[in-house]
Design a protein around this motif. Structure first.
Motif, PDB file in Angstrom:
ATOM      1  N   UNK A  32       0.839  -1.196   0.000  1.00  0.00           N
ATOM      2  CA  UNK A  32       0.000   0.000   0.000  1.00  0.00           C
ATOM      3  C   UNK A  32       0.875   1.248   0.000  1.00  0.00           C
ATOM      4  N   UNK A  33       0.439   2.257  -0.758  1.00  0.00           N
ATOM      5  CA  UNK A  33       1.144   3.536  -0.790  1.00  0.00           C
ATOM      6  C   UNK A  33       0.169   4.658  -0.443  1.00  0.00           C
ATOM      7  N   UNK A  34       0.707   5.705   0.240  1.00  0.00           N
ATOM      8  CA  UNK A  34      -0.120   6.852   0.596  1.00  0.00           C
ATOM      9  C   UNK A  34       0.669   8.139   0.454  1.00  0.00           C
ATOM     10  N   UNK A  35      -0.049   9.215   0.167  1.00  0.00           N
ATOM     11  CA  UNK A  35       0.546  10.546   0.096  1.00  0.00           C
ATOM     12  C   UNK A  35       0.108  11.379   1.295  1.00  0.00           C
ATOM     13  N   UNK A  36      -1.167  11.304   1.630  1.00  0.00           N
ATOM     14  CA  UNK A  36      -1.707  12.058   2.752  1.00  0.00           C
ATOM     15  C   UNK A  36      -3.186  11.785   2.894  1.00  0.00           C
ATOM     16  N   UNK A  37      -3.838  12.352   3.918  1.00  0.00           N
ATOM     17  CA  UNK A  37      -5.243  12.056   4.209  1.00  0.00           C
ATOM     18  C   UNK A  37      -6.225  12.534   3.156  1.00  0.00           C
ATOM     19  N   UNK A  38      -5.814  13.462   2.289  1.00  0.00           N
ATOM     20  CA  UNK A  38      -6.700  13.986   1.256  1.00  0.00           C
ATOM     21  C   UNK A  38      -6.445  13.371  -0.112  1.00  0.00           C
ATOM     22  N   UNK A  39      -5.491  12.441  -0.185  1.00  0.00           N
ATOM     23  CA  UNK A  39      -5.140  11.765  -1.432  1.00  0.00           C
ATOM     24  C   UNK A  39      -5.547  10.296  -1.351  1.00  0.00           C
ATOM     25  N   UNK A  40      -5.717   9.645  -2.514  1.00  0.00           N
ATOM     26  CA  UNK A  40      -6.189   8.261  -2.482  1.00  0.00           C
ATOM     27  C   UNK A  40      -5.198   7.295  -1.858  1.00  0.00           C
ATOM     28  N   UNK A  41      -5.728   6.268  -1.232  1.00  0.00           N
ATOM     29  CA  UNK A  41      -4.921   5.124  -0.809  1.00  0.00           C
ATOM     30  C   UNK A  41      -4.708   4.257  -2.050  1.00  0.00           C
ATOM     31  N   UNK A  42      -3.474   3.800  -2.253  1.00  0.00           N
ATOM     32  CA  UNK A  42      -3.130   3.063  -3.475  1.00  0.00           C
ATOM     33  C   UNK A  42      -2.631   1.667  -3.113  1.00  0.00           C
ATOM     34  N   UNK A  43      -3.287   0.648  -3.659  1.00  0.00           N
ATOM     35  CA  UNK A  43      -2.846  -0.741  -3.520  1.00  0.00           C
ATOM     36  C   UNK A  43      -2.166  -1.138  -4.825  1.00  0.00           C
ATOM     37  N   UNK A  44      -0.952  -1.700  -4.721  1.00  0.00           N
ATOM     38  CA  UNK A  44      -0.213  -2.088  -5.918  1.00  0.00           C
ATOM     39  C   UNK A  44       0.279  -3.528  -5.810  1.00  0.00           C
ATOM     40  N   UNK A  45       0.308  -4.185  -6.945  1.00  0.00           N
ATOM     41  CA  UNK A  45       0.922  -5.515  -7.002  1.00  0.00           C
ATOM     42  C   UNK A  45       1.540  -5.721  -8.373  1.00  0.00           C
ATOM     43  N   UNK A  46       2.594  -6.485  -8.412  1.00  0.00           N
ATOM     44  CA  UNK A  46       3.282  -6.797  -9.663  1.00  0.00           C
ATOM     45  C   UNK A  46       3.802  -8.216  -9.585  1.00  0.00           C
TER      46      UNK A  46
END
Length: 370
Positions: A338-352
């Motif tokens: 999981x990646x995050x920028x901040x509380x007002x930005x989307x939560x990002x789930x990544x897989x490769x």
């Protein structure tokens, strides 16, 4: 029409084609299943004029013919018969089908088959082939993010992009987004970009097997999928799909990973309370620990903790628990990244994967319900 067939084989075939039977009574014949026997091949098909399914199987045929039968009626009867030989015979004068199985006898009134519409033809189509298991996996990951809002038709389906050595699928309801890309070699010469309806994705997910391949034909209005003796024809969604690339963040402030099974269980438990309100949970991550909290309200409160591996500053975000659970169910790895920028930005789930498949899932933050 006169033929014999095993009950189980007929019921399985009817279960395949019933998925495209019309659910409303505007045109009664569309609530039926078309039966046609030629030599020893029984052809079954159904359509709601947006989606059509055709399936052929071998039977012991004695006399050719065709009829349209009410789908629910024939399905219910065949389902309740024993797993024995079923003898079927058509009385064309009455458009009536007789069904015999051991000591059971039924007669069903049907429709003139000439009134049943032909399935659409895919004209001057682009043709290519994909592994069934890979295509099904892509569908599973994008169908969760399609919209139910019919006022934005393009969002009710998924963008399907095919190039010579790459296949992509994208869906979004504006609150979440699914993107998957697979390095697959195809026979297309020019890039194909069409929008597949969400209902079609649902039925393909139900019908596709994990073995073999699927032949796909696409023109400007329709798409045809042929696999395992099944033919699915669907109308494409008209309109323009939004520029999804603008939404996917290029970088993040914090990255963390967690055990997928533990996280899934923890979020499901927290959602038992959260779903009694607005189904919102708060994720707080810091110093190797993720806290999962529901909003404390009249229904109660839930708190969960799991260990994580983390890089970057602490983060906190409010998200829809159902959206998060949906992606946790379709991931097929042991660890979630999981990646995050901040509380007002989307939560990002990544897989490769090692094969080069890329999956990205975004969940937009929501306001706290405190």
């Amino acid at each position: 029409m006169k033929f014999s067939i095993n009950q189980k084989n007929l019921y399985n075939a009817l279960n395949i084609v019933r998925r495209a039977v019309a659910k409303n009574q505007t045109l009664p014949i569309l609530t039926g299943i078309f039966f046609s026997l030629k030599n020893n091949t029984l052809n079954l098909k159904s359509t709601d004029l947006e989606l059509g399914i055709e399936y052929k199987l071998e039977v012991d045929g004695q006399l050719d013919g065709s009829i349209v039968l009410p789908a629910n009626q024939i399905l219910n009867i065949i389902r309740e018969l024993p797993n024995e030989e079923v003898k079927i015979e058509l009385n064309k004068d009455k458009w009536q089908l007789q069904i015999k199985c051991i000591n059971s006898l039924f007669k069903i009134n049907g429709y003139d088959p000439d009134e049943f519409p032909n399935l659409p033809q895919v004209e001057e189509s682009s043709k290519f082939n994909l592994p069934s298991s890979k295509f099904k996996e892509m569908i599973q990951k994008v169908r969760i993010s399609t919209s139910k809002d019919e006022t934005q038709p393009a969002l009710t389906g998924a963008l399907f992009e095919v190039e010579a050595e790459k296949v992509k699928m994208v869906s979004t309801n504006t609150y979440r987004l699914s993107y998957i890309e697979a390095p697959l070699k195809t026979s297309v010469n020019e890039k194909i970009a069409v929008i597949l309806p969400g209902s079609t994705l649902q039925e393909l997910n139900n019908l596709l097997e994990n073995e073999g391949s699927v032949n796909i034909e696409v023109d400007s209005n329709y798409v045809r999928f042929i696999f395992a003796g099944i033919e699915v024809i669907s109308r494409l969604i008209e309109g323009k799909f939004p520029n999804y690339e603008l939404v996917i963040p290029d970088e993040s402030n914090s990255k963390f990973s967690a055990d997928l099974f533990q996280l899934h269980r923890a979020v499901k438990r927290a959602s038992l309370i959260a779903k009694l309100d607005a189904n919102i949970i708060t994720l707080s991550v810091d110093q190797g620990l993720m806290e999962i909290n529901s909003t404390e309200g009249s229904s109660g409160y839930a708190h969960e903790e799991i260990k994580i591996d983390m890089e970057g500053p602490e983060q906190k975000i409010n998200i829809d628990a159902g959206y998060f659970i949906d992606v946790l169910k379709v991931l097929n790895s042991d660890v979630i990244n999981i990646e995050m920028i901040g509380p007002l930005n989307p939560l990002v789930v990544k897989s490769k994967t090692e094969a080069g498949d890329k999956f990205i899932y975004l969940i937009m933050p929501v306001r706290s319900q405190s």
